[in-house]
Design an enzyme around this catalytic site. Sequence first.
Site, short mmCIF file in Angstrom:
data_model
loop_
_atom_site.label_atom_id
_atom_site.label_comp_id
_atom_site.label_asym_id
_atom_site.label_seq_id
_atom_site.Cartn_x
_atom_site.Cartn_y
_atom_site.Cartn_z
CD1 TRP A 129 -2.71 -5.36 7.21
CD2 TRP A 129 -1.28 -6.44 5.86
NE1 TRP A 129 -1.60 -4.57 7.10
CE2 TRP A 129 -0.70 -5.21 6.28
CE3 TRP A 129 -0.55 -7.27 5.02
CZ2 TRP A 129 0.58 -4.81 5.88
CZ3 TRP A 129 0.71 -6.86 4.62
CH2 TRP A 129 1.26 -5.65 5.04
N GLY B 94 0.78 -1.23 0.00
CA GLY B 94 0.00 0.00 0.00
C GLY B 94 0.81 1.27 0.00
CE1 TYR C 146 -6.68 -1.84 9.39
CE2 TYR C 146 -5.62 -3.92 8.88
CZ TYR C 146 -6.28 -2.79 8.46
OH TYR C 146 -6.57 -2.60 7.13
CD GLU D 194 -2.75 -2.03 -1.49
OE1 GLU D 194 -3.29 -1.03 -0.94
OE2 GLU D 194 -2.20 -2.92 -0.83
#
Length: 373
Positions: free
Chosen positions: A355, A103, A263, A144
């Site tokens: 992730w 990213g 997360y 991305e």
Amino acid sequence: MASSTKSFLSSIIFLLLLLLLQFHSSAGQTRRKGVYWFSGSEFPVANINSALFTHIFCAFADLNTNTNQVTISSSNAAKFSTFTQTVRQKNPNVKTMLSIGGGSSNPTNFASMASQPNSRKSFVDSSITLARNNGFDGLDLDWEYPSTPTEMNSFGTLLTEWRAAVVKESVSSGKPRLLLSAAVFRSSNYYGTPLPVSSISNSLDWINVMSYDFYGPGWSASSTAPPAALFGSGGQVNGNAGIREWIQSGMPANKIAIGFPFYGWAWRLVDQNKNGFYAPANGAATGAGISGGAISYRDIKTFIAANRVTPVYNATVVSNYVYSGTTWIGYDDKQSIAAKVSYANANGLWGYFGWQIAADDDSSTLSRTASTT
């Protein structure tokens, strides 16, 4: 009559045996369990409980914009070169994938590389050499994102050439073919621009669909929302809708891995008495463990214990949240993770990926929940 009856019974027995073989074949398939390890997390590779996974993605290798070759930074060289050897100490059968990009990489660089035959060849050849030299079982592309029709065409061409190259290399080296995967947008349509599904399906062994970050305080600041909901209605972004779009566009379900985050995202409530999904908010919350609105699962657990609060699970959308004062956090807990893995199993998906491993807690709660569901 006796002869025809015997023939009929033989046919029935044959069909029953065929169904039994198909059942055993289906039941014997290994469900894939993936996770990313991110070098920037400083989480020791040796601490990964690889017994909980079938595939581990080592992130990230880089794209050199001058040469269009895939490289590994000097700071990561030692860890990447021993990555496979290290994780196989706890699981000799685990597959390792060298992930490229991420990213934080500039998508323009990938678009430029993929636009020309010579630069694509540099990327492809160097990626194969790097994977072989460092003992990886495959390669994973995290661009991305390609976002225009031209970039989508280039993306498809790159994948086609990548597949042809790994097949050719396998024949010449006598080694098993390198696996190929890619981390892709939540659906097969990037804000009106279709992805090259045919090329993706024909070239890659599977795709990692990033079914998360649907909402966050940085881009949907005015109200809370489930960051990685599995289901939704009324225009709410959700994982199931994206997976369905991929399948309807021609991507086989058994080549799709659903992703979930280890997360959450933390908003600042406008009124602490209005604290459910879609409650008024004013951007990102601040506090211990929160960085730019993001907070790891391990820090969410600390937040829960420190504030003595009880999380809420919403089975309708499949998402969790917790709040204290004006701090509101949307995330995936054990219930959400278990529901998503069950969804992957029920829909015949390739499996799942998380992730990223460092954000799980010290007991590997989310990883264990996913692995045992």
